[in-house]
Design a protein around this motif. Structure first.
Motif, PDB file in Angstrom:
ATOM      1  N   VAL A 193       5.570  33.596 -39.018  1.00 53.47           N
ATOM      2  CA  VAL A 193       6.938  33.907 -38.667  1.00 53.47           C
ATOM      3  C   VAL A 193       7.358  33.642 -36.913  1.00 53.47           C
ATOM      4  CG1 VAL A 193       8.599  35.808 -38.532  1.00 53.47           C
ATOM      5  CG2 VAL A 193       7.416  35.714 -40.372  1.00 53.47           C
ATOM      6  N   LEU A 194       6.419  33.914 -36.281  1.00 48.99           N
ATOM      7  CA  LEU A 194       6.799  33.516 -34.981  1.00 48.99           C
ATOM      8  C   LEU A 194       7.000  32.051 -34.618  1.00 48.99           C
ATOM      9  CD1 LEU A 194       4.109  36.078 -33.028  1.00 48.99           C
ATOM     10  CD2 LEU A 194       6.846  36.053 -33.024  1.00 48.99           C
ATOM     11  N   ASP A 195       6.027  31.270 -35.588  1.00 52.28           N
ATOM     12  CA  ASP A 195       6.033  29.673 -35.261  1.00 52.28           C
ATOM     13  C   ASP A 195       7.369  29.514 -35.785  1.00 52.28           C
ATOM     14  OD1 ASP A 195       3.373  29.453 -34.205  1.00 52.28           O
ATOM     15  OD2 ASP A 195       2.692  28.853 -36.136  1.00 52.28           O
ATOM     16  N   TYR A 196       8.100  29.977 -36.793  1.00 51.59           N
ATOM     17  CA  TYR A 196       9.214  29.629 -37.323  1.00 51.59           C
ATOM     18  C   TYR A 196      10.331  29.981 -36.230  1.00 51.59           C
ATOM     19  CZ  TYR A 196      13.519  30.044 -39.800  1.00 51.59           C
ATOM     20  OH  TYR A 196      14.988  30.052 -40.220  1.00 51.59           O
ATOM     21  N   LEU A 197      10.336  31.063 -35.504  1.00 53.73           N
ATOM     22  CA  LEU A 197      11.188  31.434 -34.520  1.00 53.73           C
ATOM     23  C   LEU A 197      11.206  30.565 -33.200  1.00 53.73           C
ATOM     24  CD1 LEU A 197      10.932  35.412 -34.673  1.00 53.73           C
ATOM     25  CD2 LEU A 197      12.764  33.981 -35.535  1.00 53.73           C
ATOM     26  N   LYS A 198       9.983  29.906 -33.220  1.00 54.47           N
ATOM     27  CA  LYS A 198       9.773  29.182 -31.917  1.00 54.47           C
ATOM     28  C   LYS A 198      10.087  27.590 -32.423  1.00 54.47           C
ATOM     29  CE  LYS A 198       6.010  31.612 -30.172  1.00 54.47           C
ATOM     30  NZ  LYS A 198       4.562  31.939 -29.664  1.00 54.47           N
ATOM     31  N   ASN A 199      10.671  27.314 -33.672  1.00 53.11           N
ATOM     32  CA  ASN A 199      11.032  26.135 -34.112  1.00 53.11           C
ATOM     33  C   ASN A 199      10.085  25.137 -34.338  1.00 53.11           C
ATOM     34  OD1 ASN A 199      14.010  26.771 -34.388  1.00 53.11           O
ATOM     35  ND2 ASN A 199      14.040  26.700 -32.012  1.00 53.11           N
ATOM     36  N   LYS A 200       8.616  25.721 -34.405  1.00 53.65           N
ATOM     37  CA  LYS A 200       7.660  24.782 -34.704  1.00 53.65           C
ATOM     38  C   LYS A 200       7.829  23.892 -35.941  1.00 53.65           C
ATOM     39  CE  LYS A 200       2.371  24.527 -35.364  1.00 53.65           C
ATOM     40  NZ  LYS A 200       1.308  25.359 -34.946  1.00 53.65           N
ATOM     41  N   PHE A 201       8.458  24.618 -36.826  1.00 50.89           N
ATOM     42  CA  PHE A 201       8.803  24.035 -38.122  1.00 50.89           C
ATOM     43  C   PHE A 201      10.361  24.518 -38.570  1.00 50.89           C
ATOM     44  CE2 PHE A 201       5.935  27.390 -39.143  1.00 50.89           C
ATOM     45  CZ  PHE A 201       6.882  28.289 -39.886  1.00 50.89           C
ATOM     46  N   SER A 202      10.898  24.195 -39.747  1.00 52.17           N
ATOM     47  CA  SER A 202      12.109  24.440 -40.178  1.00 52.17           C
ATOM     48  C   SER A 202      12.128  24.710 -41.444  1.00 52.17           C
ATOM     49  CB  SER A 202      13.459  23.715 -39.953  1.00 52.17           C
ATOM     50  OG  SER A 202      14.537  24.036 -40.567  1.00 52.17           O
ATOM     51  N   MET A 203      12.705  25.828 -42.244  1.00 58.03           N
ATOM     52  CA  MET A 203      12.491  25.957 -43.601  1.00 58.03           C
ATOM     53  C   MET A 203      14.043  25.798 -44.076  1.00 58.03           C
ATOM     54  SD  MET A 203       9.994  29.107 -43.960  1.00 58.03           S
ATOM     55  CE  MET A 203      10.984  30.196 -42.783  1.00 58.03           C
ATOM     56  N   GLU A 204      15.328  25.384 -43.486  1.00 52.32           N
ATOM     57  CA  GLU A 204      16.487  25.258 -43.980  1.00 52.32           C
ATOM     58  C   GLU A 204      16.403  24.174 -44.959  1.00 52.32           C
ATOM     59  OE1 GLU A 204      18.752  27.444 -42.747  1.00 52.32           O
ATOM     60  OE2 GLU A 204      16.911  28.039 -41.580  1.00 52.32           O
ATOM     61  N   GLU A 205      15.893  23.077 -45.165  1.00 52.04           N
ATOM     62  CA  GLU A 205      16.011  22.332 -45.969  1.00 52.04           C
ATOM     63  C   GLU A 205      15.392  22.991 -47.544  1.00 52.04           C
ATOM     64  OE1 GLU A 205      17.524  19.524 -46.364  1.00 52.04           O
ATOM     65  OE2 GLU A 205      18.398  19.713 -44.298  1.00 52.04           O
ATOM     66  N   LEU A 206      14.566  23.714 -47.457  1.00 55.18           N
ATOM     67  CA  LEU A 206      14.008  24.217 -48.685  1.00 55.18           C
ATOM     68  C   LEU A 206      14.836  25.259 -49.502  1.00 55.18           C
ATOM     69  CD1 LEU A 206      10.463  25.466 -47.273  1.00 55.18           C
ATOM     70  CD2 LEU A 206      11.101  23.292 -48.249  1.00 55.18           C
ATOM     71  N   VAL A 207      15.951  26.093 -48.848  1.00 56.24           N
ATOM     72  CA  VAL A 207      16.797  26.817 -49.484  1.00 56.24           C
ATOM     73  C   VAL A 207      18.025  26.092 -49.737  1.00 56.24           C
ATOM     74  CG1 VAL A 207      18.293  28.854 -49.093  1.00 56.24           C
ATOM     75  CG2 VAL A 207      16.085  28.654 -48.032  1.00 56.24           C
ATOM     76  N   THR A 208      18.176  25.680 -51.097  1.00 54.33           N
ATOM     77  CA  THR A 208      19.243  24.797 -51.765  1.00 54.33           C
ATOM     78  C   THR A 208      20.107  25.751 -52.528  1.00 54.33           C
ATOM     79  OG1 THR A 208      17.860  24.731 -53.739  1.00 54.33           O
ATOM     80  CG2 THR A 208      17.601  23.018 -52.278  1.00 54.33           C
ATOM     81  N   HIS A 209      19.855  27.121 -52.665  1.00 53.66           N
ATOM     82  CA  HIS A 209      20.992  28.081 -53.357  1.00 53.66           C
ATOM     83  C   HIS A 209      20.828  29.284 -52.695  1.00 53.66           C
ATOM     84  CE1 HIS A 209      20.665  24.571 -56.055  1.00 53.66           C
ATOM     85  NE2 HIS A 209      21.970  24.771 -56.310  1.00 53.66           N
ATOM     86  N   THR A 210      21.820  30.172 -52.462  1.00 51.33           N
ATOM     87  CA  THR A 210      21.873  31.510 -52.134  1.00 51.33           C
ATOM     88  C   THR A 210      22.725  32.264 -53.471  1.00 51.33           C
ATOM     89  OG1 THR A 210      21.497  30.984 -49.965  1.00 51.33           O
ATOM     90  CG2 THR A 210      22.333  33.144 -50.231  1.00 51.33           C
ATOM     91  N   MET A 211      22.357  33.203 -53.917  1.00 46.21           N
ATOM     92  CA  MET A 211      23.003  34.009 -54.843  1.00 46.21           C
ATOM     93  C   MET A 211      22.938  35.417 -54.463  1.00 46.21           C
ATOM     94  SD  MET A 211      22.016  32.092 -58.366  1.00 46.21           S
ATOM     95  CE  MET A 211      22.489  30.307 -58.543  1.00 46.21           C
ATOM     96  N   PRO A 212      23.792  35.952 -55.184  1.00 45.92           N
ATOM     97  CA  PRO A 212      23.822  37.817 -55.137  1.00 45.92           C
ATOM     98  C   PRO A 212      22.628  38.101 -56.312  1.00 45.92           C
ATOM     99  CG  PRO A 212      25.655  37.190 -56.485  1.00 45.92           C
ATOM    100  CD  PRO A 212      25.167  35.663 -55.765  1.00 45.92           C
ATOM    101  N   PHE A 213      22.104  39.350 -56.080  1.00 43.42           N
ATOM    102  CA  PHE A 213      20.983  39.814 -56.885  1.00 43.42           C
ATOM    103  C   PHE A 213      21.186  39.787 -58.493  1.00 43.42           C
ATOM    104  CE2 PHE A 213      18.293  43.470 -58.300  1.00 43.42           C
ATOM    105  CZ  PHE A 213      16.979  42.636 -58.202  1.00 43.42           C
ATOM    106  N   GLU A 214      22.287  40.042 -58.815  1.00 40.80           N
ATOM    107  CA  GLU A 214      22.808  40.095 -60.196  1.00 40.80           C
ATOM    108  C   GLU A 214      22.783  38.712 -60.971  1.00 40.80           C
ATOM    109  OE1 GLU A 214      26.595  40.603 -57.715  1.00 40.80           O
ATOM    110  OE2 GLU A 214      24.562  41.487 -57.715  1.00 40.80           O
ATOM    111  N   LYS A 215      22.796  37.725 -60.200  1.00 40.38           N
ATOM    112  CA  LYS A 215      22.906  36.265 -60.627  1.00 40.38           C
ATOM    113  C   LYS A 215      21.559  35.742 -60.840  1.00 40.38           C
ATOM    114  CE  LYS A 215      27.417  35.857 -60.794  1.00 40.38           C
ATOM    115  NZ  LYS A 215      28.178  35.404 -62.060  1.00 40.38           N
ATOM    116  N   ILE A 216      20.479  36.712 -60.830  1.00 38.77           N
ATOM    117  CA  ILE A 216      18.954  36.259 -60.993  1.00 38.77           C
ATOM    118  C   ILE A 216      18.756  35.365 -62.018  1.00 38.77           C
ATOM    119  CG2 ILE A 216      18.139  38.408 -62.227  1.00 38.77           C
ATOM    120  CD1 ILE A 216      15.576  38.138 -60.451  1.00 38.77           C
TER     121      ILE A 216
END
Length: 379
Positions: free
Chosen positions: A334-357
């Motif tokens: 988590v600290l490495d992510y906050l320091k921008n050692k790597f990015s995870m933005e490209e991994l998240v393709t969709h964001t949904m409300p819980f009820e749309k699971i």
């Protein structure tokens, strides 16, 4: 908090049995007992491993249960004996606990634990009871974490405190998928600079392995997938070549061997298919190649190989959660992510409300998503 010590009524997505969609129900979540922590889940991602109970692919599994193991949240309350984690802390539930006292935990090269429920799927707390009930019926947990719920209860050894600045809708990926792929490259295989790597399967875990190979300095990273739509993202994250086996006139391992002067230095199987596992082994160089099996296959799956594939010098390894001891490794990632050692933005393709699971699982099965993050509730 005002809910400390009380039963909390909240929503959870329950798996009542195999081959059924998850059903969002009202459940009761009991207070944490000694050495336990109750967590308000803020975000959780959908992982392919969650589909195994849903599709009846585990020989022994206790239904009904609350699935999910890739989540992040805020501590609501703690039970007696918990001293290092406090209400209000941001945390990630661990699907691989670290008790710190068993033989496996004490081994420097191991990251499982005698208290891991994976493979057993008992789905109960260490005292043999559950903290979840629905309509008066006991509900089991999944991989000691159960994140498809607004509140969950985990053992202290199955919880990692993370930096308060971490965005929980990204930190949740570090609970499993990202760490599994990234850690398999940077830790289990320990990819060396200037080498050639092959990654079978360009989903969330595979793309995380691509990121790990790049961070460790691999000169060539070959992605293998039958879904060409993933190639653009893979190349953006570090892949130098992408191949669809359906376009090849030869078996893919032979194609890779020709591309890499006899075979890759490292290969990673991130699918959970026995045929691709065998191909990943064969595509690694016969004299010094290292193959890491990451994908989780059905519990009755078997891999049959010619011993000569190993006798000449190949190494085949397995890796859960990247071979990392979760309790200490996840906060550092988590600290490495906050320091921008790597990015995870490209991994998240969709964001949904819980009820749309269930819509999220549909996207997964159709190959249209890498990671779907569910907004369970607000912080």
């Amino acid at each position: 908090m005002s809910t400390a010590g009380k039963v909390i009524k909240c929503r959870a997505a329950i798996c009542w049995g195999a081959h059924q969609p998850l059903k969002v129900e009202e459940i009761e979540v009991a207070p944490p007992k000694a050495n336990e922590i109750r967590i308000k889940i803020i975000s959780t991602a959908i992982c392919h491993t969650d589909t195994l109970p849903m599709e009846g692919m585990l020989a022994t599994y206790n239904y009904p249960s609350i699935l999910g193991h890739e989540g992040a949240g805020i501590v609501e309350s703690v039970g007696p004996g918990v001293t290092l984690i406090h209400p209000g802390d941001k945390v990630i539930p661990l699907c691989f606990p670290v008790c710190g006292v068993c033989r496996v935990c004490k081994h420097p090269d191991a990251n499982t634990c005698d208290r891991v429920d994976g493979g057993k799927y008992i789905g109960l707390m260490e005292d043999g009871t559950s903290r979840f009930t629905c309509k008066g019926k006991l509900i089991h947990n999944f991989l000691t974490s159960s994140t498809f719920t607004e509140f969950t209860v985990v053992a202290e050894n199955a919880c990692a405190k993370i930096d308060s600045a971490a965005p929980l809708n990204r930190a949740c990926l570090i609970g499993c998928g990202f760490t599994t792929g990234y850690g398999s490259a940077t830790h289990t295989a320990n990819v060396k600079p200037g080498t050639t790597c092959v990654v079978y399967g360009l989903g969330g875990v595979g793309l995380s392995a691509v990121i790990g190979c790049r961070v460790n300095g691999a000169a060539r990273i070959i992605g293998v997938d039958i879904n060409k739509e993933k190639f653009v993202k893979a190349k953006k994250l570090g892949a130098t070549d992408c191949i669809d086996p359906n376009d090849c006139k030869k078996p893919i391992h032979e194609v890779i061997a020709e591309m890499t002067d006899g075979g890759a230095d490292y290969s990673f199987e991130c699918i959970g298919n026995v045929d691709t596992m065998l191909s990943a082994i064969k595509c690694s160089h016969y004299a010094f190649g290292v193959c890491v099996i990451i994908g989780v296959a059905a519990s009755d799956a078997k891999v049959s190989i010619d011993p000569m594939l190993l006798l000449t010098g190949r190494t085949v390894k397995g890796a859960f959660i990247g071979g990392l001891k979760c309790k200490t490794a996840i906060p550092l990632l988590v600290l490495d992510y906050l320091k921008n050692k790597f990015s995870m933005e490209e991994l998240v393709t969709h964001t949904m409300p819980f009820e749309k699971i269930n819509d999220g699982f549909k996207l997964l099965h159709e190959g249209k998503s890498i990671r779907t993050v569910l907004d369970v509730q607000k912080e």
